[in-house]
Scaffold this active site. Structure first.
Site, short mmCIF file in Angstrom:
data_model
loop_
_atom_site.label_atom_id
_atom_site.label_comp_id
_atom_site.label_asym_id
_atom_site.label_seq_id
_atom_site.Cartn_x
_atom_site.Cartn_y
_atom_site.Cartn_z
N ASP A 89 1.06 -1.15 -0.13
CA ASP A 89 0.09 -0.13 -0.13
C ASP A 89 0.98 1.33 0.07
O ASP A 89 1.66 1.30 0.84
CB ASP A 89 -0.86 -0.03 1.22
N HIS A 90 1.08 1.93 -1.08
CA HIS A 90 2.14 2.81 -1.36
C HIS A 90 2.09 4.07 -0.24
O HIS A 90 3.16 4.67 0.15
CB HIS A 90 2.48 3.27 -2.61
N HIS A 146 -5.98 3.09 1.05
CA HIS A 146 -4.98 4.03 1.68
C HIS A 146 -5.45 4.82 2.79
O HIS A 146 -4.93 5.06 3.62
CB HIS A 146 -4.63 5.10 0.80
O1 LIG Z 1 -3.09 4.20 -5.38
C1 LIG Z 1 -3.44 5.28 -5.86
O2 LIG Z 1 -2.97 6.54 -5.55
C2 LIG Z 1 -3.00 7.50 -6.47
C3 LIG Z 1 -2.52 8.65 -5.67
O3 LIG Z 1 -1.25 8.61 -4.91
P1 LIG Z 1 -0.54 9.70 -4.53
O4 LIG Z 1 0.72 9.25 -3.95
O5 LIG Z 1 -0.20 10.84 -5.52
O6 LIG Z 1 -1.21 10.50 -3.42
C4 LIG Z 1 -4.20 7.70 -7.40
O7 LIG Z 1 -4.28 8.73 -8.17
C5 LIG Z 1 -4.68 6.52 -7.71
O8 LIG Z 1 -5.97 6.66 -8.41
C6 LIG Z 1 -4.63 5.26 -6.89
O9 LIG Z 1 -4.70 4.19 -7.60
#
Ligand SMILES: O=C1O[C@H](COP(=O)(O)O)[C@@H](O)[C@H](O)[C@H]1O
Ligand SMILES: NC(=O)C1=CN([C@@H]2O[C@H](COP(=O)(O)OP(=O)(O)OC[C@H]3O[C@@H](n4cnc5c(N)ncnc54)[C@H](OP(=O)(O)O)[C@@H]3O)[C@@H](O)[C@H]2O)C=CC1
Length: 483
Positions: A178-179, A241
């Site tokens: 989960d990044h 997230h």
């Molecule tokens: O996992 C995802 O995250 C991005 C937003 O990530 P961020 O690190 O730029 O806040 C989101 O745009 C994407 O739809 C989603 O799959």
């Protein structure tokens, strides 16, 4: 760190190019890769090692922010090999096994194998099974499996995916990415709690009025209509997230903890989320979709006019919710969570609003602003505490002041760097464990059903604005506002 072979499924794909290669390269120039490190990139197309290395070089030129540092690119690329493999074909895994063993012998490195599945989720189960059946997963050292999101589409499919994976890999071997858990400020939440007694003491319903978690995005659906139009913001951002940030901000850790302790604390939080019944969703959740609007003074299309979106789609591009955690620490504290595409800003942040200050004196009708602790996660990384003080002028009125810390995020490691490095070390603290993933799906399932059955309104908001009005009403009805 142990020497290892990094086996990347989906090596010709978008994620590998944009995130995984830049992360590996940054780890390499920071001397965070082990001495014996070898990469096998996999995909269906037939390409030579040289062409594969050239494509990794191209993606680094395009996506790495640190290419200017040193001249180590070529030695980095020399670790890369390519093998054509169709995930459904067991013989391809046997061919790969021979190539991996040959390389391990050549480099004199032990059989430590990291399998990274950067392919569509429907392949996860098959790949795990074929890794085992072919002998690729039979190692004298360790083996680990990194998997990308999404982990299922709902509770049932997530459970089915888990069951198919657990036939081949043990939970301790699985690292679910989960990044958001790799973002430095999210990782910092663990430390903020235990390293600051002053915050630790205040981190309860006795002092906190409400907590707000925002992930606003400027981007729209981009070129991911096929995936996004069936996932929606509720699955794409909220189930994973947003709930992960909620867990990270609310768990109480007395000291730096083991992955197991963190996992238990997070599990306790998500298990204590107050259930929302399907017919109650309307009172707690706001669903939105962007219509045509303006960004940076330029017109942008509405969701329904984006490429690849089904005509008349009722998919959500915005979700706001009021959530309760029924534990002694958090009962009576509302948690407001919102995330949306095509809003007016790119900002991921947590705002903790403390309870109203005491009246200064009985005759003073002074309005003191609330104390706010704001933790900016992305793109800024900062912590700001809003306090009240007497103004310098003669009237002595109260005015808010800000204690501000801002980290130099330019050189901070990116989320994928942190996570891949942790997985290489065998540290699963910042990965999503099955218990919390399952409980998150379980909690959100009635919301998915309410959306699917269309029993709650879909509020339109013009692109470039601060989300639907209904999301502001959700707080206003409690006498609160979004910060
Ligand atoms: O996992 C995802 O995250 C991005 C937003 O990530 P961020 O690190 O730029 O806040 C989101 O745009 C994407 O739809 C989603 O799959
Ligand atoms: N891209 C992103 O920003 C993000 C992606 N993810 C997730 O990461 C994963 C990968 O996404 P992404 O890189 O965008 O996908 P892409 O469609 O760009 O790449 C898919 C990769 O899978 C390979 N592939 C497809 N079918 C097979 C097969 N039968 N056998 C072997 N290899 C196959 C392709 O190689 P070839 O064509 O050569 O076979 C290609 O390398 C997905 O789970 C996605 O949900 C998660 C977060 C963000």
């Amino acid at each position: 760190m142990d020497a290892m072979t990094f086996v990347l499924f989906g090596a010709t794909g978008d994620l590998a190019k944009r995130k995984i290669y830049p992360a590996l390269y940054n780890l390499y120039i920071d001397n965070k890769l082990p001495e014996g490190f070898s990469v096998f990139g996999l995909g269906r197309r037939e390409i030579s090692n040289e062409d594969f290395q050239a494509s990794v070089r191209d993606s680094l030129h395009k996506f790495s922010r640190r290419l200017g540092i040193g001249d180590r690119l070529e030695s980095f690329l020399s670790s890369f090999r390519y093998s054509a493999l169709n995930v459904n074909n067991v013989e391809d895994y046997s061919t790969l096994l021979s190539a991996v063993q040959e390389r391990e012998n050549e480099l004199k490195i032990p059989e430590n194998r990291m399998f990274y599945l950067s392919v569509a989720p429907e392949y996860f189960g098959t790949i795990a099974q074929n890794i085992n059946q072919s002998g690729l997963g039979t190692v004298k050292g360790w083996r680990r499996l990194i998997i990308e999101k999404p982990f299922g589409h709902d509770l049932e499919s997530a459970r089915a995916l888990h069951e198919s994976l657990e036939q081949s890999f043990a939970e301790e071997e699985i690292y679910r990415i989960d990044h958001y858990l790799g973002k430095p400020m999210v990782q910092n939440l663990e430390v903020l709690g235990f390293a600051n007694p002053v915050l630790q003491a205040l981190w309860t319903n006795r002092y906190i009025a409400n907590v707000q978690i925002t992930a606003n995005e400027l981007v729209g659906v981009e070129d991911r209509a096929g995936y996004f139009d069936t996932a929606g913001t509720i699955r794409d951002m909220f189930q994973n997230h947003m709930l992960q940030i909620l867990m990270m901000v609310t768990m109480h850790l007395p000291k730096r903890s083991t992955p197991e302790e963190v996992r238990m604390k997070k599990r306790d939080i998500v298990a204590s989320l107050r259930p929302i019944a399907k017919d109650e969703v309307i009172n707690h959740v706001i669903r939105g979709q962007y219509s045509a609007g303006e960004l940076n003074q330029s017109p942008v299309p509405g969701y329904l006019d984006e490429n690849g979106i089904e005509a008349g789609s009722r998919n959500d591009t915005y979700v706001a919710a009021k959530v309760w955690i029924d534990t002694p620490f958090w009962s009576e504290v509302p948690f407001y969570i919102r995330t949306g595409k095509r809003t007016h800003e790119k900002s991921t942040r947590i705002v903790v609003e403390f309870k109203e200050p005491l009246k200064m004196s009985s005759d003073a009708e002074e309005e003191a602003a609330p104390n706010l602790l704001t933790i900016e996660i992305n793109p800024m990384e900062s912590i700001t505490l809003q306090l009240n003080t007497k103004s310098a002028g003669s009237d002595g009125k109260l005015e808010p002041i800000h204690m501000h810390f801002s980290s130099n995020s330019k050189n901070a490691p990116e989320a994928y760097e942190n996570l891949i490095h942790d997985a290489m070390l065998g540290d699963s603290t910042f990965f999503a464990h099955w218990d919390e993933v399952e409980l998150s799906w379980k909690w959100i399932q009635p919301v998915l059903e309410a959306f699917k059955e269309d029993i709650i309104p879909l509020h339109l908001y013009p692109a470039g604005t601060n989300g639907p009005e209904a999301a502001h009403q959700l707080l206003a009805e409690d006498g609160n506002q979004w910060w």
